[in-house]
Design an enzyme around this catalytic site. Structure first.
Site, PDB file in Angstrom:
ATOM      1  N   TYR A 118      -8.741   5.955   9.499  1.00 12.56           N
ATOM      2  CA  TYR A 118      -9.532   6.063   8.595  1.00 12.56           C
ATOM      3  C   TYR A 118     -11.117   6.338   8.895  1.00 12.56           C
ATOM      4  O   TYR A 118     -11.805   6.694   8.220  1.00 12.56           O
ATOM      5  CB  TYR A 118      -9.619   4.595   7.779  1.00 12.56           C
ATOM      6  CG  TYR A 118      -8.182   4.511   6.953  1.00 12.56           C
ATOM      7  CD1 TYR A 118      -7.946   5.636   5.797  1.00 12.56           C
ATOM      8  CD2 TYR A 118      -7.200   3.732   7.155  1.00 12.56           C
ATOM      9  CE1 TYR A 118      -6.617   5.433   5.222  1.00 12.56           C
ATOM     10  CE2 TYR A 118      -5.921   3.608   6.654  1.00 12.56           C
ATOM     11  CZ  TYR A 118      -5.695   4.492   5.648  1.00 12.56           C
ATOM     12  OH  TYR A 118      -4.647   4.168   4.938  1.00 12.56           O
ATOM     13  N   GLU A 150      -9.919  -2.523  -5.627  1.00 16.51           N
ATOM     14  CA  GLU A 150      -9.833  -2.426  -4.562  1.00 16.51           C
ATOM     15  C   GLU A 150      -9.972  -3.680  -3.734  1.00 16.51           C
ATOM     16  O   GLU A 150      -9.430  -4.093  -2.977  1.00 16.51           O
ATOM     17  CB  GLU A 150     -11.000  -1.284  -3.791  1.00 16.51           C
ATOM     18  CG  GLU A 150     -10.333   0.000  -4.113  1.00 16.51           C
ATOM     19  CD  GLU A 150      -9.155   0.723  -3.168  1.00 16.51           C
ATOM     20  OE1 GLU A 150      -9.174   0.035  -2.148  1.00 16.51           O
ATOM     21  OE2 GLU A 150      -8.369   1.163  -3.837  1.00 16.51           O
ATOM     22  N   CYS A 208     -10.558   4.749  -3.791  1.00 15.23           N
ATOM     23  CA  CYS A 208      -9.798   4.612  -2.630  1.00 15.23           C
ATOM     24  C   CYS A 208     -10.035   5.384  -1.387  1.00 15.23           C
ATOM     25  O   CYS A 208     -10.114   4.850  -0.229  1.00 15.23           O
ATOM     26  CB  CYS A 208      -8.270   4.763  -3.469  1.00 15.23           C
ATOM     27  SG  CYS A 208      -6.863   4.634  -2.137  1.00 15.23           S
ATOM     28  N   ASP A 210       0.796  -1.125   0.070  1.00 14.48           N
ATOM     29  CA  ASP A 210      -0.028   0.108   0.141  1.00 14.48           C
ATOM     30  C   ASP A 210       0.819   1.108   0.051  1.00 14.48           C
ATOM     31  O   ASP A 210       0.546   2.316  -0.533  1.00 14.48           O
ATOM     32  CB  ASP A 210      -0.876   0.008   1.060  1.00 14.48           C
ATOM     33  CG  ASP A 210      -2.218   0.783   1.026  1.00 14.48           C
ATOM     34  OD1 ASP A 210      -2.715   0.573  -0.113  1.00 14.48           O
ATOM     35  OD2 ASP A 210      -2.536   1.630   2.170  1.00 14.48           O
ATOM     36  N   TYR A 243     -11.930   3.564   1.869  1.00 17.99           N
ATOM     37  CA  TYR A 243     -11.221   3.286   3.116  1.00 17.99           C
ATOM     38  C   TYR A 243     -11.829   4.133   4.390  1.00 17.99           C
ATOM     39  O   TYR A 243     -11.829   3.609   5.525  1.00 17.99           O
ATOM     40  CB  TYR A 243      -9.598   4.062   2.853  1.00 17.99           C
ATOM     41  CG  TYR A 243      -8.714   2.866   2.558  1.00 17.99           C
ATOM     42  CD1 TYR A 243      -7.692   2.523   3.430  1.00 17.99           C
ATOM     43  CD2 TYR A 243      -8.944   2.367   1.283  1.00 17.99           C
ATOM     44  CE1 TYR A 243      -6.852   1.602   2.980  1.00 17.99           C
ATOM     45  CE2 TYR A 243      -7.720   1.436   0.769  1.00 17.99           C
ATOM     46  CZ  TYR A 243      -6.988   0.975   1.765  1.00 17.99           C
ATOM     47  OH  TYR A 243      -6.006  -0.058   1.317  1.00 17.99           O
TER      48      TYR A 243
END
Length: 220
Positions: free
Chosen positions: A167, A209, A136, A44, A140
């Site tokens: 997040y 994802e 993204c 990541d 998240y």
């Protein structure tokens, strides 16, 4: 219906699978194998470097100062703000941050995903780029909030608490809302045909994802 509501409705089936994913359940329960998490963080971290390049291309294509500032913030947010939590964990795992991008390579899933977004940034429009990067950032926060809500009474002592809190934080919610508002402003008045094209980009990136989570859990 807002443009982003339209996007979400078409990707909801994929997003529901995020919440059922054993990697993310393991994070919520604190049972995920730490080496899986380490390998995920490395990939990541490398992803975020490529992700920032997509925003950088959007800077080149920006049509006014507002767009330029927005995408510039996307670059800095990716390689400075969002990597901060990665760096904390990775240092704890004994990784030397300055060596990561030389020591490790993008795996196939990561390379496929980032190559897709970079191709969109080169061949597409500002609107295409927004549709490509939004899953993204948005997902998240979606995941972080859902995990915090579900495991709020079990987070103390959870090794992954900091990841969840990052997040699910108010700052990240604000960041997400700003991008959702921006997407609605830029794409909200497009034709139905154009919105359909952007929906396809959004759904495909959402599927990538999911594949990223699969890769993180199963290895590659």
């Amino acid at each position: 219906m807002l443009f982003t509501d339209y996007l979400y409705e078409n990707a909801k089936e994929i997003w529901d699978k995020y919440l059922e994913h054993p990697f993310l359940i393991g994070i919520g329960e604190g049972t995920l194998d730490k080496d899986k998490f380490r390998k995920y963080l490395i990939q990541d971290y490398l992803y975020l470097i490529e992700y920032a390049k997509v925003y950088a291309m959007a800077c080149v294509k920006s049509r006014n100062m507002k767009e330029l500032k927005k995408f510039h913030n996307g670059v800095s947010g990716s390689i400075e703000t969002e990597t901060a939590n990665h760096i904390m964990y990775l240092k704890g795992f004994g990784e030397k941050i300055e060596e990561l991008e030389f020591k490790y390579k993008l795996n196939m899933t990561n390379e496929s995903y980032t190559s897709y977004m970079k191709s969109i940034s080169v061949t597409g429009t500002i609107e295409d780029i927004i549709a490509g990067v939004l899953p993204c950032t948005w997902s998240y926060n979606y995941i972080g909030l859902k995990l915090k809500e579900k495991y709020k009474d079990k987070l103390e002592g959870n090794f992954y608490e900091s990841w969840i809190e990052t997040y699910a934080s108010d700052e990240y919610v604000k960041f997400r809302d700003e991008w959702i508002d921006f997407a609605n402003e830029i794409c909200g008045n497009l034709s139905s045909e154009r919105k359909e094209e952007l929906k396809d980009v959004f759904v495909r990136a959402s599927q990538y994802e999911l594949e990223f989570w699969n890769m993180a859990y199963k290895g590659e």
